[in-house]
Design a protein around this motif. Structure first.
Motif, PDB file in Angstrom:
ATOM      1  N   GLN A 258     -42.032  31.961 -85.970  1.00 15.71           N
ATOM      2  CA  GLN A 258     -41.718  32.422 -84.620  1.00 15.71           C
ATOM      3  C   GLN A 258     -42.205  33.865 -84.438  1.00 15.71           C
ATOM      4  O   GLN A 258     -42.223  34.655 -85.380  1.00 15.71           O
ATOM      5  CB  GLN A 258     -40.220  32.365 -84.365  1.00 15.71           C
ATOM      6  CG  GLN A 258     -39.643  30.962 -84.417  1.00 15.71           C
ATOM      7  CD  GLN A 258     -38.197  30.948 -83.957  1.00 15.71           C
ATOM      8  OE1 GLN A 258     -37.890  31.279 -82.817  1.00 15.71           O
ATOM      9  NE2 GLN A 258     -37.309  30.584 -84.866  1.00 15.71           N
ATOM     10  N   ILE A 259     -42.593  34.164 -83.208  1.00 12.63           N
ATOM     11  CA  ILE A 259     -43.021  35.522 -82.870  1.00 12.63           C
ATOM     12  C   ILE A 259     -41.833  36.241 -82.237  1.00 12.63           C
ATOM     13  O   ILE A 259     -41.216  35.737 -81.289  1.00 12.63           O
ATOM     14  CB  ILE A 259     -44.203  35.511 -81.890  1.00 12.63           C
ATOM     15  CG1 ILE A 259     -45.287  34.537 -82.355  1.00 12.63           C
ATOM     16  CG2 ILE A 259     -44.794  36.912 -81.744  1.00 12.63           C
ATOM     17  CD1 ILE A 259     -46.400  34.321 -81.345  1.00 12.63           C
ATOM     18  N   THR A 260     -41.502  37.392 -82.743  1.00 13.11           N
ATOM     19  CA  THR A 260     -40.375  38.163 -82.194  1.00 13.11           C
ATOM     20  C   THR A 260     -40.818  38.912 -80.938  1.00 13.11           C
ATOM     21  O   THR A 260     -42.025  39.026 -80.670  1.00 13.11           O
ATOM     22  CB  THR A 260     -39.872  39.178 -83.226  1.00 13.11           C
ATOM     23  OG1 THR A 260     -40.877  40.189 -83.402  1.00 13.11           O
ATOM     24  CG2 THR A 260     -39.548  38.517 -84.555  1.00 13.11           C
ATOM     25  N   LEU A 264     -44.641  39.981 -79.827  1.00 14.72           N
ATOM     26  CA  LEU A 264     -45.251  39.681 -78.530  1.00 14.72           C
ATOM     27  C   LEU A 264     -45.748  40.948 -77.852  1.00 14.72           C
ATOM     28  O   LEU A 264     -46.832  40.974 -77.245  1.00 14.72           O
ATOM     29  CB  LEU A 264     -44.244  38.956 -77.634  1.00 14.72           C
ATOM     30  CG  LEU A 264     -43.897  37.517 -78.011  1.00 14.72           C
ATOM     31  CD1 LEU A 264     -42.779  36.995 -77.122  1.00 14.72           C
ATOM     32  CD2 LEU A 264     -45.127  36.603 -77.910  1.00 14.72           C
ATOM     33  N   PHE A 292     -47.940  28.043 -84.920  1.00  7.26           N
ATOM     34  CA  PHE A 292     -46.540  28.053 -84.490  1.00  7.26           C
ATOM     35  C   PHE A 292     -46.365  26.960 -83.451  1.00  7.26           C
ATOM     36  O   PHE A 292     -47.339  26.395 -82.960  1.00  7.26           O
ATOM     37  CB  PHE A 292     -46.135  29.422 -83.930  1.00  7.26           C
ATOM     38  CG  PHE A 292     -47.151  30.027 -82.991  1.00  7.26           C
ATOM     39  CD1 PHE A 292     -47.272  29.594 -81.684  1.00  7.26           C
ATOM     40  CD2 PHE A 292     -47.998  31.046 -83.427  1.00  7.26           C
ATOM     41  CE1 PHE A 292     -48.211  30.144 -80.816  1.00  7.26           C
ATOM     42  CE2 PHE A 292     -48.936  31.607 -82.573  1.00  7.26           C
ATOM     43  CZ  PHE A 292     -49.043  31.153 -81.261  1.00  7.26           C
ATOM     44  N   ASN A 295     -42.945  25.914 -78.307  1.00 10.70           N
ATOM     45  CA  ASN A 295     -42.020  26.854 -77.671  1.00 10.70           C
ATOM     46  C   ASN A 295     -42.537  28.287 -77.781  1.00 10.70           C
ATOM     47  O   ASN A 295     -42.482  29.061 -76.815  1.00 10.70           O
ATOM     48  CB  ASN A 295     -40.637  26.750 -78.325  1.00 10.70           C
ATOM     49  CG  ASN A 295     -39.985  25.421 -78.046  1.00 10.70           C
ATOM     50  OD1 ASN A 295     -39.865  25.018 -76.896  1.00 10.70           O
ATOM     51  ND2 ASN A 295     -39.585  24.716 -79.089  1.00 10.70           N
ATOM     52  N   ASN A 296     -43.047  28.648 -78.965  1.00 11.32           N
ATOM     53  CA  ASN A 296     -43.625  29.971 -79.134  1.00 11.32           C
ATOM     54  C   ASN A 296     -44.922  30.105 -78.353  1.00 11.32           C
ATOM     55  O   ASN A 296     -45.253  31.199 -77.880  1.00 11.32           O
ATOM     56  CB  ASN A 296     -43.866  30.259 -80.614  1.00 11.32           C
ATOM     57  CG  ASN A 296     -42.617  30.740 -81.316  1.00 11.32           C
ATOM     58  OD1 ASN A 296     -42.354  31.926 -81.397  1.00 11.32           O
ATOM     59  ND2 ASN A 296     -41.822  29.793 -81.808  1.00 11.32           N
ATOM     60  N   ARG A 299     -43.873  31.119 -74.942  1.00 11.94           N
ATOM     61  CA  ARG A 299     -43.463  32.524 -74.911  1.00 11.94           C
ATOM     62  C   ARG A 299     -44.687  33.448 -74.936  1.00 11.94           C
ATOM     63  O   ARG A 299     -44.749  34.437 -74.210  1.00 11.94           O
ATOM     64  CB  ARG A 299     -42.541  32.829 -76.096  1.00 11.94           C
ATOM     65  CG  ARG A 299     -41.196  32.107 -76.006  1.00 11.94           C
ATOM     66  CD  ARG A 299     -40.344  32.321 -77.258  1.00 11.94           C
ATOM     67  NE  ARG A 299     -40.056  33.738 -77.467  1.00 11.94           N
ATOM     68  CZ  ARG A 299     -40.392  34.409 -78.568  1.00 11.94           C
ATOM     69  NH1 ARG A 299     -41.028  33.789 -79.556  1.00 11.94           N
ATOM     70  NH2 ARG A 299     -40.090  35.687 -78.681  1.00 11.94           N
ATOM     71  N   LEU A 300     -45.664  33.102 -75.771  1.00  9.39           N
ATOM     72  CA  LEU A 300     -46.888  33.896 -75.828  1.00  9.39           C
ATOM     73  C   LEU A 300     -47.645  33.813 -74.508  1.00  9.39           C
ATOM     74  O   LEU A 300     -48.131  34.833 -73.985  1.00  9.39           O
ATOM     75  CB  LEU A 300     -47.777  33.399 -76.975  1.00  9.39           C
ATOM     76  CG  LEU A 300     -49.123  34.112 -77.134  1.00  9.39           C
ATOM     77  CD1 LEU A 300     -48.919  35.591 -77.454  1.00  9.39           C
ATOM     78  CD2 LEU A 300     -49.955  33.440 -78.222  1.00  9.39           C
TER      79      LEU A 300
END
Length: 485
Positions: A258-260, A264, A292, A295-296, A299-300
């Motif tokens: 996951q990217i925090t 991001l 990833f 979902n990520n 977000r990205l």
């Protein structure tokens, strides 16, 4: 012994040019000949008073007598492996009983064996029957690099057919929509943001490109504390490995990386700096984010929406249609995938599901020139645009150019070898391959190129120094391949 044509010309005090009908010099000879006939009074009125045989002989003097398409037979297939920035690129040559040959290219990074395996299945067939041969061999291709053999053979068949009939490949596809094909310049990732931005500006200001693509993957975050979750288990810097149970060999959705928010912000800042440097007039696409889940990816996608990227490419593997649809529905930036898809059927699933905004076939995987055009035509009917992925040698490049010229919904073709100094010199052409970010569509028969043997031999793969050596070991077919009883 004089032919009827020669007797006819001798009456006029002229002689027929003896040059090879396939050479550029002969074009000039023909023009000169026509001028002389005009000066000599060879007019429609003159034809009316000459014997019919002589008239027909003269009227058909431009026909390419070195090729009888209906009698063409495939007699051999050979290969040479040339190095490029993306690795090994096998070139194949299909020979015929009439001395003309066709050139094709197996996809970059693939094995030449994918093509040579097909030799025994196409020997003695007429190469102008491209679709018949394609249907015979397409069962031996698959997604990714495994589609490279069938696609490379298909390219070579179109090159042969064009040479046999004396027309460019795009003409055999129904004609062209454009004389120049827009390219987008790929720019591999560089850790130093300043160097990366300078590289992009060089493509714009010095090389004249009007469309760019950049990488901004999570590899950039591998040494940044607090930027990623689960990178204590996965080595995110090893995206390009394929060893079992490594990060590179694990499909995106199964890594649970996951990217925090911090991560991001860093990635968005990098894109912001590039946008500031190149401006908003230039389309800027993106690729290679790392592995990833969807979902990520959403977000990205939301984090980079202010920078109006042309597309987000291959966020997750192409085959997860439902997840692609969720990503595309959730973000405003266009989505794109398809460089590893073989044949049109999987593209049709993505298009019909409205899962992506653009399709992105690699012609050297998708099934070749005609199959890629069919993908584009289907997408066009459904209101979807087509960009084209490419990372090989000029042979495959020109196959892409002919396809792009003949396909209406085409957007741009990737060029991955801008930094390879010898790339343009690997082939010989009557005009430049590329001018200011556009490929020039050739008017010569077939693909419109010849190999520069001297240059190519300088860049043969170290373990494969043979230059189109005989391949009798691939002549015999000892398999029953029919898929039905």
């Amino acid at each position: 012994m004089h032919t009827p044509s020669q007797k006819f010309l001798s009456k006029l005090g002229l002689r027929e040019p003896a040059a090879d009908h396939n050479t550029p010099n002969n074009v000039n000879d023909r023009r000169s000949f026509l001028k002389k006939t005009a000066l000599g009074g060879l007019t429609l009125g003159g034809f009316m008073f000459t014997p019919l045989g002589d008239t027909l002989a003269h009227a058909t003097s431009k026909v390419n007598r070195h090729s009888a398409p209906s009698d063409l037979k495939i007699t051999d297939m050979r290969y040479a492996v040339v190095m490029n920035s993306t690795g090994r690129c096998p070139v194949i040559r299909i020979d015929t009983n009439q001395g003309i040959y066709g050139l094709g290219e197996v996809r970059d990074g693939a094995s030449w064996r994918y093509a040579m395996f097909l030799k025994s299945r196409i020997l003695n067939m007429n190469p102008c029957n491209v679709e018949m041969i394609f249907k015979r061999i397409k069962q031996f291709g698959f997604h990714g690099r495994q589609g490279g053999g069938v696609s490379g053979v298909e390219m070579a068949l179109w090159d042969l057919a064009g040479k046999a009939y004396g027309v460019p490949v795009y003409q055999l596809l129904g004609g062209k929509y454009r004389d120049r094909v827009r390219l987008y310049a790929d720019t591999p990732e560089v850790e130093d943001a300043g160097q990366f931005t300078a590289k992009l500006k060089d493509r714009l200001e010095n090389k004249g490109y009007t469309f760019l693509k950049m990488d901004f993957g999570i590899e950039l975050l591998k040494n940044t504390p607090g930027a990623l979750v689960n990178n204590n288990f996965w080595d995110v810097g090893r995206q390009w490995t394929n060893e079992p149970m490594t990060y590179g060999a694990t499909e995106h959705l199964f890594t649970q990386v996951q990217i925090t928010p911090k991560g991001l912000d860093i990635l968005a800042e990098r894109i912001a700096r590039v946008r500031e440097a190149v401006g908003y007039e230039i389309p800027l696409a993106s690729d290679h984010y790392g592995h990833f889940d969807h979902n990520n990816a959403i977000r990205l996608g939301k984090a980079v929406e202010p920078y109006r990227l042309a597309w987000l490419e291959d966020l997750i593997p192409w085959k997860f249609t439902e997840q692609w649809k969720q990503i595309t529905s959730a973000i405003d930036t266009p989505t794109l995938t398809g460089e590893d898809i073989y044949l049109k059927e999987e593209f049709i699933k993505l298009i019909d599901a409205h899962a992506v905004d653009l399709v992105h076939p690699d012609l050297a995987t998708a099934g070749g020139i005609l199959e890629t055009k069919r993908i584009g035509d289907y997408a066009e009917e459904k209101g979807v645009a087509m960009a084209m992925h490419f990372a090989g040698l000029p042979i495959s490049f020109m196959a892409n150019v002919h396809c792009a010229a003949a396909t209406q919904n085409f957007v741009a073709l990737e060029h991955h070898s801008l930094d390879v100094p010898y790339w343009n010199n690997l082939v010989k052409t009557d005009q430049p391959l590329i001018e200011k970010g556009f490929a020039i569509v050739p008017d010569k028969p077939g693909l419109g190129i010849e190999l520069n043997e001297e240059e190519m031999k300088r860049h043969l793969a170290p373990e494969s120094k043979d230059w189109f050596a005989p391949t009798p070991e691939w002549d015999q077919d000892r398999s029953w391949d029919r898929l039905w009883s």
